[in-house]
Design a protein around this motif. Structure first.
Motif, PDB file in Angstrom:
ATOM      1  N   GLY A   1       0.804  -1.215   0.000  1.00  0.00           N
ATOM      2  CA  GLY A   1       0.000   0.000   0.000  1.00  0.00           C
ATOM      3  C   GLY A   1       0.837   1.265   0.000  1.00  0.00           C
ATOM      4  O   GLY A   1       2.071   1.225  -0.057  1.00  0.00           O
ATOM      5  N   SER A   2       0.145   2.386   0.070  1.00  0.00           N
ATOM      6  CA  SER A   2       0.790   3.704   0.006  1.00  0.00           C
ATOM      7  C   SER A   2       0.301   4.600   1.134  1.00  0.00           C
ATOM      8  O   SER A   2      -0.815   4.442   1.627  1.00  0.00           O
ATOM      9  CB  SER A   2       0.489   4.379  -1.335  1.00  0.00           C
ATOM     10  N   LEU A   3       1.153   5.522   1.497  1.00  0.00           N
ATOM     11  CA  LEU A   3       0.799   6.578   2.443  1.00  0.00           C
ATOM     12  C   LEU A   3       1.500   7.857   2.006  1.00  0.00           C
ATOM     13  O   LEU A   3       2.580   7.814   1.410  1.00  0.00           O
ATOM     14  CB  LEU A   3       1.240   6.237   3.868  1.00  0.00           C
ATOM     15  N   ARG A   4       0.891   8.967   2.343  1.00  0.00           N
ATOM     16  CA  ARG A   4       1.509  10.263   2.092  1.00  0.00           C
ATOM     17  C   ARG A   4       1.630  11.002   3.416  1.00  0.00           C
ATOM     18  O   ARG A   4       0.615  11.350   4.038  1.00  0.00           O
ATOM     19  CB  ARG A   4       0.683  11.088   1.114  1.00  0.00           C
ATOM     20  N   LEU A   5       2.837  11.204   3.840  1.00  0.00           N
ATOM     21  CA  LEU A   5       3.094  11.953   5.055  1.00  0.00           C
ATOM     22  C   LEU A   5       3.218  13.433   4.728  1.00  0.00           C
ATOM     23  O   LEU A   5       3.727  13.802   3.670  1.00  0.00           O
ATOM     24  CB  LEU A   5       4.368  11.464   5.738  1.00  0.00           C
ATOM     25  N   SER A   6       2.777  14.253   5.664  1.00  0.00           N
ATOM     26  CA  SER A   6       2.903  15.693   5.505  1.00  0.00           C
ATOM     27  C   SER A   6       3.566  16.283   6.741  1.00  0.00           C
ATOM     28  O   SER A   6       3.439  15.746   7.846  1.00  0.00           O
ATOM     29  CB  SER A   6       1.526  16.329   5.313  1.00  0.00           C
ATOM     30  N   CYS A   7       4.235  17.386   6.523  1.00  0.00           N
ATOM     31  CA  CYS A   7       4.907  18.079   7.628  1.00  0.00           C
ATOM     32  C   CYS A   7       4.714  19.572   7.400  1.00  0.00           C
ATOM     33  O   CYS A   7       5.154  20.109   6.377  1.00  0.00           O
ATOM     34  CB  CYS A   7       6.375  17.716   7.647  1.00  0.00           C
ATOM     35  N   VAL A   8       4.038  20.205   8.342  1.00  0.00           N
ATOM     36  CA  VAL A   8       3.760  21.635   8.236  1.00  0.00           C
ATOM     37  C   VAL A   8       4.653  22.391   9.200  1.00  0.00           C
ATOM     38  O   VAL A   8       4.744  22.037  10.379  1.00  0.00           O
ATOM     39  CB  VAL A   8       2.285  21.925   8.538  1.00  0.00           C
ATOM     40  N   GLY A   9       5.283  23.430   8.706  1.00  0.00           N
ATOM     41  CA  GLY A   9       6.156  24.236   9.533  1.00  0.00           C
ATOM     42  C   GLY A   9       5.489  25.537   9.945  1.00  0.00           C
ATOM     43  O   GLY A   9       4.695  26.108   9.192  1.00  0.00           O
ATOM     44  N   SER A  10       5.793  25.993  11.140  1.00  0.00           N
ATOM     45  CA  SER A  10       5.306  27.281  11.614  1.00  0.00           C
ATOM     46  C   SER A  10       6.446  27.997  12.322  1.00  0.00           C
ATOM     47  O   SER A  10       7.310  27.365  12.937  1.00  0.00           O
ATOM     48  CB  SER A  10       4.114  27.108  12.557  1.00  0.00           C
ATOM     49  N   GLY A  11       6.459  29.302  12.178  1.00  0.00           N
ATOM     50  CA  GLY A  11       7.495  30.088  12.830  1.00  0.00           C
ATOM     51  C   GLY A  11       8.830  30.084  12.109  1.00  0.00           C
ATOM     52  O   GLY A  11       9.840  30.525  12.676  1.00  0.00           O
ATOM     53  N   LEU A  12       8.847  29.585  10.912  1.00  0.00           N
ATOM     54  CA  LEU A  12      10.077  29.582  10.130  1.00  0.00           C
ATOM     55  C   LEU A  12       9.750  29.869   8.671  1.00  0.00           C
ATOM     56  O   LEU A  12       8.645  29.563   8.216  1.00  0.00           O
ATOM     57  CB  LEU A  12      10.820  28.250  10.251  1.00  0.00           C
ATOM     58  N   THR A  13      10.708  30.465   7.971  1.00  0.00           N
ATOM     59  CA  THR A  13      10.551  30.703   6.545  1.00  0.00           C
ATOM     60  C   THR A  13      10.995  29.446   5.821  1.00  0.00           C
ATOM     61  O   THR A  13      12.189  29.151   5.731  1.00  0.00           O
ATOM     62  CB  THR A  13      11.388  31.911   6.095  1.00  0.00           C
ATOM     63  N   PHE A  14      10.022  28.713   5.335  1.00  0.00           N
ATOM     64  CA  PHE A  14      10.274  27.368   4.828  1.00  0.00           C
ATOM     65  C   PHE A  14      11.319  27.346   3.733  1.00  0.00           C
ATOM     66  O   PHE A  14      12.134  26.427   3.659  1.00  0.00           O
ATOM     67  CB  PHE A  14       8.956  26.787   4.316  1.00  0.00           C
TER      68      PHE A  14
ATOM     69  N   ASN B   1       6.359  25.477  -0.685  1.00  0.00           N
ATOM     70  CA  ASN B   1       6.836  26.547   0.188  1.00  0.00           C
ATOM     71  C   ASN B   1       5.728  27.524   0.569  1.00  0.00           C
ATOM     72  O   ASN B   1       5.729  28.080   1.665  1.00  0.00           O
ATOM     73  CB  ASN B   1       7.969  27.310  -0.488  1.00  0.00           C
ATOM     74  N   ALA B   2       4.787  27.730  -0.342  1.00  0.00           N
ATOM     75  CA  ALA B   2       3.692  28.654  -0.049  1.00  0.00           C
ATOM     76  C   ALA B   2       2.853  28.178   1.120  1.00  0.00           C
ATOM     77  O   ALA B   2       2.254  28.981   1.843  1.00  0.00           O
ATOM     78  CB  ALA B   2       2.824  28.839  -1.288  1.00  0.00           C
ATOM     79  N   LYS B   3       2.821  26.862   1.321  1.00  0.00           N
ATOM     80  CA  LYS B   3       2.037  26.288   2.421  1.00  0.00           C
ATOM     81  C   LYS B   3       2.930  25.799   3.553  1.00  0.00           C
ATOM     82  O   LYS B   3       2.445  25.156   4.487  1.00  0.00           O
ATOM     83  CB  LYS B   3       1.181  25.135   1.900  1.00  0.00           C
ATOM     84  N   ASN B   4       4.223  26.101   3.461  1.00  0.00           N
ATOM     85  CA  ASN B   4       5.162  25.651   4.495  1.00  0.00           C
ATOM     86  C   ASN B   4       5.039  24.153   4.769  1.00  0.00           C
ATOM     87  O   ASN B   4       5.034  23.716   5.934  1.00  0.00           O
ATOM     88  CB  ASN B   4       4.947  26.432   5.800  1.00  0.00           C
ATOM     89  N   THR B   5       4.938  23.393   3.709  1.00  0.00           N
ATOM     90  CA  THR B   5       4.659  21.966   3.844  1.00  0.00           C
ATOM     91  C   THR B   5       5.635  21.141   3.015  1.00  0.00           C
ATOM     92  O   THR B   5       5.967  21.518   1.883  1.00  0.00           O
ATOM     93  CB  THR B   5       3.224  21.648   3.402  1.00  0.00           C
TER      94      THR B   5
ATOM     95  N   THR C   1       7.868  -0.117   8.748  1.00  0.00           N
ATOM     96  CA  THR C   1       7.192   0.225   9.995  1.00  0.00           C
ATOM     97  C   THR C   1       8.135   0.987  10.916  1.00  0.00           C
ATOM     98  O   THR C   1       9.224   0.513  11.249  1.00  0.00           O
ATOM     99  CB  THR C   1       6.693  -1.048  10.697  1.00  0.00           C
ATOM    100  N   ALA C   2       7.709   2.178  11.307  1.00  0.00           N
ATOM    101  CA  ALA C   2       8.554   3.037  12.139  1.00  0.00           C
ATOM    102  C   ALA C   2       7.796   4.314  12.461  1.00  0.00           C
ATOM    103  O   ALA C   2       6.743   4.591  11.877  1.00  0.00           O
ATOM    104  CB  ALA C   2       9.854   3.386  11.425  1.00  0.00           C
ATOM    105  N   VAL C   3       8.358   5.082  13.372  1.00  0.00           N
ATOM    106  CA  VAL C   3       7.908   6.458  13.565  1.00  0.00           C
ATOM    107  C   VAL C   3       8.713   7.326  12.597  1.00  0.00           C
ATOM    108  O   VAL C   3       9.943   7.253  12.571  1.00  0.00           O
ATOM    109  CB  VAL C   3       8.127   6.934  15.007  1.00  0.00           C
ATOM    110  N   TYR C   4       8.003   8.106  11.827  1.00  0.00           N
ATOM    111  CA  TYR C   4       8.632   8.953  10.811  1.00  0.00           C
ATOM    112  C   TYR C   4       8.677  10.390  11.316  1.00  0.00           C
ATOM    113  O   TYR C   4       7.668  10.924  11.785  1.00  0.00           O
ATOM    114  CB  TYR C   4       7.873   8.871   9.506  1.00  0.00           C
ATOM    115  N   TYR C   5       9.849  10.992  11.180  1.00  0.00           N
ATOM    116  CA  TYR C   5      10.068  12.354  11.642  1.00  0.00           C
ATOM    117  C   TYR C   5      10.463  13.254  10.471  1.00  0.00           C
ATOM    118  O   TYR C   5      11.276  12.862   9.635  1.00  0.00           O
ATOM    119  CB  TYR C   5      11.205  12.400  12.669  1.00  0.00           C
ATOM    120  N   CYS C   6       9.913  14.451  10.455  1.00  0.00           N
ATOM    121  CA  CYS C   6      10.412  15.451   9.521  1.00  0.00           C
ATOM    122  C   CYS C   6      11.356  16.379  10.282  1.00  0.00           C
ATOM    123  O   CYS C   6      11.262  16.520  11.504  1.00  0.00           O
ATOM    124  CB  CYS C   6       9.280  16.241   8.883  1.00  0.00           C
ATOM    125  N   ALA C   7      12.267  16.974   9.548  1.00  0.00           N
ATOM    126  CA  ALA C   7      13.256  17.839  10.164  1.00  0.00           C
ATOM    127  C   ALA C   7      13.713  18.890   9.163  1.00  0.00           C
ATOM    128  O   ALA C   7      13.609  18.688   7.949  1.00  0.00           O
ATOM    129  CB  ALA C   7      14.452  17.022  10.648  1.00  0.00           C
TER     130      ALA C   7
END
Length: 124
Positions: free
Chosen positions: A15-28, A74-78, A91-97
């Motif tokens: 199967g498939s998944l799409r992870l997203s990561c939204v940033g706040s307080g930073l200029t992406f 970049n317009a959505k900081n994502t 299988t794991a915990v996925y982190y954005c950075a």
């Protein structure tokens, strides 16, 4: 400054998944982004990253090549991680950075800001 990851869940092998990561307080657009993962009992490992200078470049771990794709808005900081053909080893915990450095994309210590992680479970 904060990163918020989402999109994890339970998915069957193949199967498939799409992870997203939204940033706040930073200029992406000033940051290069990365995705890492940590499975139970294992160290955090690099999955994918992008770099904006001198040109837009994507980098992938061998385990992710051909199956995962990193992209950003970049317009959505994502930043997104599209994951296809998933298998139980994913299988794991996925982190954005986020990092300001252009190099060392696969080194966790090069990253300045981390999200809280989202759990991906691949199981039938």
């Amino acid at each position: 400054v904060q990163l918020q990851a989402s999109g994890g869940g339970l998915v069957q092998p193949g199967g498939s998944l799409r992870l997203s990561c939204v940033g706040s307080g930073l200029t992406f657009s000033n940051y290069n982004m990365g995705w890492f993962r940590q499975a139970p009992g294992k160290e955090r490992e690099f999955v994918a990253a992008d770099s904006w200078t001198p040109r837009i470049t994507a980098y992938y771990a061998d385990s992710a090549k051909g199956r995962f794709s990193i992209s950003r808005d970049n317009a959505k900081n994502t930043v997104h991680l599209q994951m296809n053909n998933l298998n139980p080893d994913d299988t794991a915990v996925y982190y954005c950075a986020a990092r300001t450095r252009g190099s060392n994309y696969n080194d966790p210590t090069a990253y300045d800001v981390w999200g809280q992680g989202t759990l991906v479970t691949v199981s039938s």
